[in-house]
Design an enzyme around this catalytic site. Structure first.
Site, short mmCIF file in Angstrom:
data_model
loop_
_atom_site.label_atom_id
_atom_site.label_comp_id
_atom_site.label_asym_id
_atom_site.label_seq_id
_atom_site.Cartn_x
_atom_site.Cartn_y
_atom_site.Cartn_z
N HIS A 86 -5.75 -5.27 -6.32
CA HIS A 86 -6.16 -3.40 -5.56
C HIS A 86 -7.61 -3.27 -5.54
CE1 HIS A 86 -3.51 -1.89 -3.63
NE2 HIS A 86 -3.12 -0.48 -4.51
N ASN B 202 -3.11 6.13 -3.69
CA ASN B 202 -1.94 6.98 -3.06
C ASN B 202 -2.38 7.92 -2.84
OD1 ASN B 202 -0.25 5.04 -3.78
ND2 ASN B 202 0.88 6.06 -5.02
N ASP C 55 -7.76 -3.92 0.85
CA ASP C 55 -7.00 -5.26 0.12
C ASP C 55 -5.85 -5.31 1.39
OD1 ASP C 55 -5.91 -2.88 -1.71
OD2 ASP C 55 -4.52 -4.40 -1.88
N ASN D 257 -1.36 1.65 0.33
CA ASN D 257 -0.79 3.21 0.19
C ASN D 257 -2.13 3.56 0.71
OD1 ASN D 257 1.79 3.35 -0.25
ND2 ASN D 257 1.14 2.98 -2.17
#
Length: 210
Positions: free
Chosen positions: A19, A65, A90, A111
């Site tokens: 991530h 997020n 990513d 997200n």
């Protein structure tokens, strides 16, 4: 002026995860440009100039997020349009080793990008998408993106980061279309070995003499 946002999660436990590949690119870009990281508004920030263009590079410290919280303040402060923004992310839906630049479009389940679109109220910004591949069958995608890179992936990862830095520099200096033309063909996946030549004659071809 250009704003580059590299997505990732803060904390040493996430530093080497899939991530956080965007942060790897940002760190290498800052290193090459001699830029120093400092605390900013919900983000670490680094500034540099390239061919007279001022560039602000940020790594949100909000967790993935809530990435939009770190993107909106510099856009408002510098009165930038979303078109001046590049998000380095990513991409779970692209194979590991694939690099792709695009403008606009949906978040694709990422997200951080989802939250940036929500906060800006617009999808009209550029993205540099770095493939991390879908997880193996039976493995949870949420756990996969937070997993560390395997040792046999390191060489490809290093090359992908190197090319992502070059693609980002091209976007800064020449714009999105030039960057796409130069780097959207990037695919570092290993090529299959060619099949051995068959000793059988091709259809309609007479057999060779012994």
């Amino acid at each position: 002026m250009k704003l580059i946002v590299a997505l990732g999660n803060p904390g040493s436990q996430y530093a080497h995860t899939r991530h956080n590949i965007g942060w790897r690119v940002a760190d290498e870009l800052a290193r090459q440009q001699g830029a120093t990281w400092r605390a900013g508004d919900h983000a670490e920030q680094a500034e540099f100039r390239l061919l007279g263009e001022k560039v602000l590079l940020i790594k949100p410290q909000t967790f993935m997020n809530a990435s939009g919280k770190a993107v909106l303040p510099p856009l408002q402060f510098y009165k930038l349009s979303p078109e001046a923004l590049l998000v380095i992310q990513d991409d779970l839906d692209s194979p590991f080793g694939l690099l792709k630049l695009r403008f606009g479009g949906r978040h694709g389940g990422q997200n951080g990008v989802r939250d940036i679109i929500r906060v800006l109220g617009s999808e009209q910004f550029a993205r540099l998408k770095l493939g991390i591949s879908r997880p193996p069958p039976g493995r949870d995608p949420a756990a996969w993106v937070l997993s560390s890179w395997a040792e046999d992936e390191r060489a490809t990862l290093d090359e992908l980061v190197r090319l992502a830095v070059l693609a980002t520099l091209k976007w800064i200096t020449a714009g999105l279309k030039e960057a796409q033309a130069a780097y959207n063909g990037t695919d570092l996946r290993p090529r299959p070995e060619p099949a051995p030549a068959s000793d059988l004659p091709a259809p309609g071809e007479p057999p060779s003499e012994p």
